[in-house]
Structures are given as structure tokens and as C-alpha cells.
Scaffold this active site. Structure first.
Site, PDB file in Angstrom:
ATOM      1  N   THR A 178      -2.956  12.655 -30.978  1.00  0.00           N
ATOM      2  CA  THR A 178      -1.928  11.731 -30.499  1.00  0.00           C
ATOM      3  C   THR A 178      -0.814  11.656 -31.542  1.00  0.00           C
ATOM      4  O   THR A 178      -0.890  12.265 -32.613  1.00  0.00           O
ATOM      5  CB  THR A 178      -2.495  10.320 -30.269  1.00  0.00           C
ATOM      6  OG1 THR A 178      -2.860   9.747 -31.540  1.00  0.00           O
ATOM      7  CG2 THR A 178      -3.712  10.352 -29.360  1.00  0.00           C
TER       8      THR A 178
ATOM      9  N   LYS B 250      10.994   4.331 -23.941  1.00  0.00           N
ATOM     10  CA  LYS B 250       9.824   5.214 -23.907  1.00  0.00           C
ATOM     11  C   LYS B 250       8.979   4.956 -22.671  1.00  0.00           C
ATOM     12  O   LYS B 250       8.372   5.881 -22.122  1.00  0.00           O
ATOM     13  CB  LYS B 250       9.002   5.048 -25.182  1.00  0.00           C
ATOM     14  CG  LYS B 250       9.683   5.607 -26.420  1.00  0.00           C
ATOM     15  CD  LYS B 250       8.814   5.468 -27.661  1.00  0.00           C
ATOM     16  CE  LYS B 250       9.508   6.074 -28.871  1.00  0.00           C
ATOM     17  NZ  LYS B 250       8.689   5.931 -30.110  1.00  0.00           N
TER      18      LYS B 250
ATOM     19  N   TYR C 270      -7.619  -0.526 -41.302  1.00  0.00           N
ATOM     20  CA  TYR C 270      -7.682  -0.030 -39.928  1.00  0.00           C
ATOM     21  C   TYR C 270      -9.118  -0.109 -39.409  1.00  0.00           C
ATOM     22  O   TYR C 270      -9.364  -0.562 -38.288  1.00  0.00           O
ATOM     23  CB  TYR C 270      -7.173   1.408 -39.862  1.00  0.00           C
ATOM     24  CG  TYR C 270      -7.198   1.991 -38.462  1.00  0.00           C
ATOM     25  CD1 TYR C 270      -6.223   1.641 -37.533  1.00  0.00           C
ATOM     26  CD2 TYR C 270      -8.198   2.874 -38.068  1.00  0.00           C
ATOM     27  CE1 TYR C 270      -6.241   2.155 -36.238  1.00  0.00           C
ATOM     28  CE2 TYR C 270      -8.221   3.397 -36.783  1.00  0.00           C
ATOM     29  CZ  TYR C 270      -7.247   3.035 -35.882  1.00  0.00           C
ATOM     30  OH  TYR C 270      -7.271   3.544 -34.599  1.00  0.00           O
TER      31      TYR C 270
ATOM     32  N   ASN D 204      -5.163  -0.871 -25.219  1.00  0.00           N
ATOM     33  CA  ASN D 204      -5.193   0.483 -25.756  1.00  0.00           C
ATOM     34  C   ASN D 204      -4.309   0.653 -26.984  1.00  0.00           C
ATOM     35  O   ASN D 204      -4.631   1.419 -27.891  1.00  0.00           O
ATOM     36  CB  ASN D 204      -4.759   1.457 -24.650  1.00  0.00           C
ATOM     37  CG  ASN D 204      -4.376   2.817 -25.185  1.00  0.00           C
ATOM     38  OD1 ASN D 204      -5.225   3.621 -25.554  1.00  0.00           O
ATOM     39  ND2 ASN D 204      -3.072   3.089 -25.234  1.00  0.00           N
TER      40      ASN D 204
ATOM     41  N   LYS E 224     -10.631  -2.300 -36.186  1.00  0.00           N
ATOM     42  CA  LYS E 224     -11.418  -1.749 -35.081  1.00  0.00           C
ATOM     43  C   LYS E 224     -12.768  -2.463 -34.951  1.00  0.00           C
ATOM     44  O   LYS E 224     -13.251  -2.679 -33.834  1.00  0.00           O
ATOM     45  CB  LYS E 224     -11.608  -0.248 -35.280  1.00  0.00           C
ATOM     46  CG  LYS E 224     -10.318   0.566 -35.258  1.00  0.00           C
ATOM     47  CD  LYS E 224      -9.673   0.590 -33.878  1.00  0.00           C
ATOM     48  CE  LYS E 224      -8.553  -0.352 -33.665  1.00  0.00           C
ATOM     49  NZ  LYS E 224      -7.941  -0.268 -32.319  1.00  0.00           N
TER      50      LYS E 224
ATOM     51  N   ASP F 107       5.670  -6.337 -27.845  1.00  0.00           N
ATOM     52  CA  ASP F 107       5.645  -5.859 -29.228  1.00  0.00           C
ATOM     53  C   ASP F 107       4.503  -6.575 -29.939  1.00  0.00           C
ATOM     54  O   ASP F 107       4.606  -7.757 -30.282  1.00  0.00           O
ATOM     55  CB  ASP F 107       6.979  -6.154 -29.913  1.00  0.00           C
ATOM     56  CG  ASP F 107       7.034  -5.626 -31.344  1.00  0.00           C
ATOM     57  OD1 ASP F 107       5.999  -5.137 -31.844  1.00  0.00           O
ATOM     58  OD2 ASP F 107       8.118  -5.708 -31.960  1.00  0.00           O
TER      59      ASP F 107
ATOM     60  N   ILE G 275      -3.217   8.476 -25.669  1.00  0.00           N
ATOM     61  CA  ILE G 275      -4.320   8.209 -24.759  1.00  0.00           C
ATOM     62  C   ILE G 275      -3.858   7.379 -23.569  1.00  0.00           C
ATOM     63  O   ILE G 275      -4.250   7.628 -22.429  1.00  0.00           O
ATOM     64  CB  ILE G 275      -5.464   7.492 -25.509  1.00  0.00           C
ATOM     65  CG1 ILE G 275      -6.080   8.429 -26.558  1.00  0.00           C
ATOM     66  CG2 ILE G 275      -6.541   7.020 -24.533  1.00  0.00           C
ATOM     67  CD1 ILE G 275      -6.992   7.722 -27.536  1.00  0.00           C
TER      68      ILE G 275
END
Length: 324
Positions: free
Chosen positions: A244, A71, A209, A125, A213, A98, A47
Site C-alpha cells: 500500500t 482523492k 504503531y 480501515n 494496533k 480527518d 486496502i
């Protein structure tokens, strides 16, 4: 039963939004962001990379924050190779960060502040899911540490530059965008955060997870309360179910199912985050809002998570992150 039905429908509507993206590259004109400065964490893939593609013609200065400088450079090469080139290309810069190692966070903010005097939009993000028992370099449960504790520290270090931008920028345009997920509704524990579990990282991956969020939304709400007086808008958006690299380890058969029935192109997730960053619908009147795919201001569907925030649990989580 009525509440269960309502929650199920809310999940379905986030999986399969009925309306097309509310805000796209057509709404952020080429050259319209000259002089603005942005940071996108995790901009080298998924994203974040799609958002970078959308923003490249705007003329902004954009920092790609990631733990892999190689990257980042590959992402910059990909974005800048577009043909024909835009007339007002963004200036793209690398920033080593990181989020699984808190020792890099203040250093990244310092390196940014050494080059810039303002920050107009910060997209928090970057995020990841982890296998049970995973921890950060500092021994924190990995999902909470990487998705909440580190982004909060990074954001706090950058608040002076957000405040500086808000002094001269048009009202409601200086923003922090946190990243939510439908996993809040599906897998977050009751009330969003279970402290006993996150303090002892013997985890169930999807539940932790989901908790991280929910934590991102708590941080968005609390940031709005604390920094709204400085002209800073803070919101949290569920990008949607998009394809992704997070699915890279899945089997081809499972991926065939997901691509056919569940996942959208990553660009759609970027549209949600674009809406969160630029839409005039986001303003001081709804500071702290939650955003559904692909750009719809709508509360989280879980009443227990909403109640937790209203009862001060967002403040408690913020303070827990600060002390972690």
C-alpha cells in the site's frame, strides 16, 4: 523458550499464510447488498480502495470517509469506470473525515446521519504510522490519536445507526471492523499499551504503531461487550502484509526486497476485511474476535496482550480514549 518459538511461528504464519483467502468476491454476490449502507474509512487508497472495488457490484450504498475529498473523487472515478459496468452498482458517496483532527469527527458522523437512517457495516480501515514525536491537532500521540481515539469517537457517534440496522437486518450481519496488525506481536509494549509513553509523544515509531494496533483490538473487545446486546458484532482483523501507499517513502532497493519476499497485493488485505465484514464464521459466539490473514479467526499470539484484555485493560484503554 517454548513460548518464544510459538510467538515466532505465529508471526511467520501471519507474514506467510498457508491457506488461500477464505472469503472473496465470489462469496458476496452481485446485488446481494442492495439496501445496505456501509462506511469505509481510508477507502481512497490501499486496502480500502481494493475493498471498494470488491463491493462495487453489490448494490450497497458506500461512503468513502477520508481527509482528501479530491482523492475520494478520484477513487470513485476509478471504481465506477469498470467495464462492463455491474448490473447493480453500488452508490458511492464522499464523507470528509480527518482522523488527526477530532473536530471533524462528530461533524462527519452528523453529515452521515443527515443522509441515512441505518449503518450495516463500518470498516475502521484508515490508519497510519508516524515519525517519532508526531502529534494530532489536539496534541495526542499521532498513532494512538489517529488509529484509536478518533475512530472510537466516530464509531460511538454512529452506534444509533448501527443499532437501527440491527433491528431489521439478519442476525450477526451488522458489524464494526477494526484494523489490527502483526505489529501487535512484534512491537507493541508489554500488555499492549504503555500509558506513560503515549501520554508523552516522544515516540519510537514502530512501537507506538504496534501499541495503536493493540489498542484497536482492545476497542473491538470492549465494543463487543458494550454493544453486543444491540445485535452489533465487533471484530479486529490483521489484513496481512500487503503493498500500500504506506511504503511510498522507502528506497527502491528496500521495496524490491519487500515486493519479492514479504508483501502481497493489496487485494489480499481486502479479502481479510471482507471476511471480517461478511463471513458467517463471525457471529455473536465469537464477538470481539481477532482475525488473521486471509480470513482466519485466531487469537493474538502475545499472551501478555491477551491477559491484559482479560484483566480489564481493554476497558481502561477505552476510558482513556474517551478522556483524551
Amino acid at each position: 523458550m517454548a513460548q518464544v518459538t510459538k510467538s515466532f511461528l505465529a508471526i511467520v504464519r501471519q507474514f506467510y499464510p498457508s491457506a488461500p483467502p477464505a472469503f472473496t468476491e465470489k462469496d458476496v454476490k452481485a446485488g446481494s447488498q442492495v439496501g445496505k449502507v456501509f462506511i469505509i474509512t481510508g477507502a481512497n487508497s490501499g486496502i480500502g480502495l481494493e475493498l471498494l472495488h470488491v463491493l462495487y457490484p453489490t448494490g450497497a450504498t458506500i461512503y468513502l470517509a477520508s481527509r482528501s475529498l479530491a482523492k475520494i473523487q478520484a477513487a470513485i472515478a476509478q471504481v465506477t469506470s469498470v467495464s462492463p459496468p455491474p448490473t447493480t452498482p453500488a452508490t458511492l458517496k464522499a464523507l470528509y473525515l480527518d482522523l488527526s483532527d477530532l473536530t471533524t469527527v462528530k461533524r462527519a458522523a452528523y453529515e452521515f446521519a443527515a443522509q441515512e437512517r441505518r449503518l450495516d457495516i463500518l470498516w475502521n480501515n484508515a490508519g497510519n504510522g508516524y515519525s517519532p514525536g508526531s502529534t494530532t491537532k489536539q496534541g495526542l500521540e499521532a498513532s494512538i490519536g489517529t488509529n484509536c481515539v478518533a475512530p472510537l469517537l466516530f464509531t460511538q457517534e454512529l452506534v444509533p445507526l448501527l443499532h437501527a440496522a440491527a433491528k431489521t437486518a439478519p442476525r450477526n450481519t451488522v458489524r464494526i471492523v477494526w484494523t489490527g496488525s502483526v505489529q501487535i506481536d512484534i512491537n507493541a509494549p508489554y500488555g499492549g499499551i504503555d500509558y506513560e509513553r503515549i501520554e508523552k509523544p516522544t515516540t519510537v515509531a514502530l512501537e507506538e504503531y504496534g501499541a495503536s494496533k493493540a489498542g484497536n483490538w482492545f476497542l473491538a473487545v470492549e465494543a463487543a461487550k458494550r454493544w453486543g446486546k444491540y445485535g452489533i458484532i465487533s471484530v479486529c482483523g490483521n489484513p496481512g502484509n500487503v503493498l500500500t501507499g504506506i511504503y511510498a517513502s522507502q528506497s527502491w532497493l528496500y521495496m524490491l526486497f519487500l515486493k519479492t519476499f514479504v508483501l502481497y497485493k493489496a487485494r489480499y488485505g481486502a479479502y481479510t476485511m471482507l471476511f471480517a465484514g461478511f463471513s458467517p464464521e463471525v457471529n455473536e459466539d465469537n464477538n470481539g474476535a481477532y482475525i488473521w490473514p486471509w480470513g482466519k479467526i485466531q487469537p493474538i499470539a502475545r499472551p501478555d496482550v491477551l491477559q491484559a484484555a482479560s484483566e480489564g485493560k481493554a476497558t481502561r484503554f477505552w476510558e482513556w480514549c474517551e478522556g483524551a
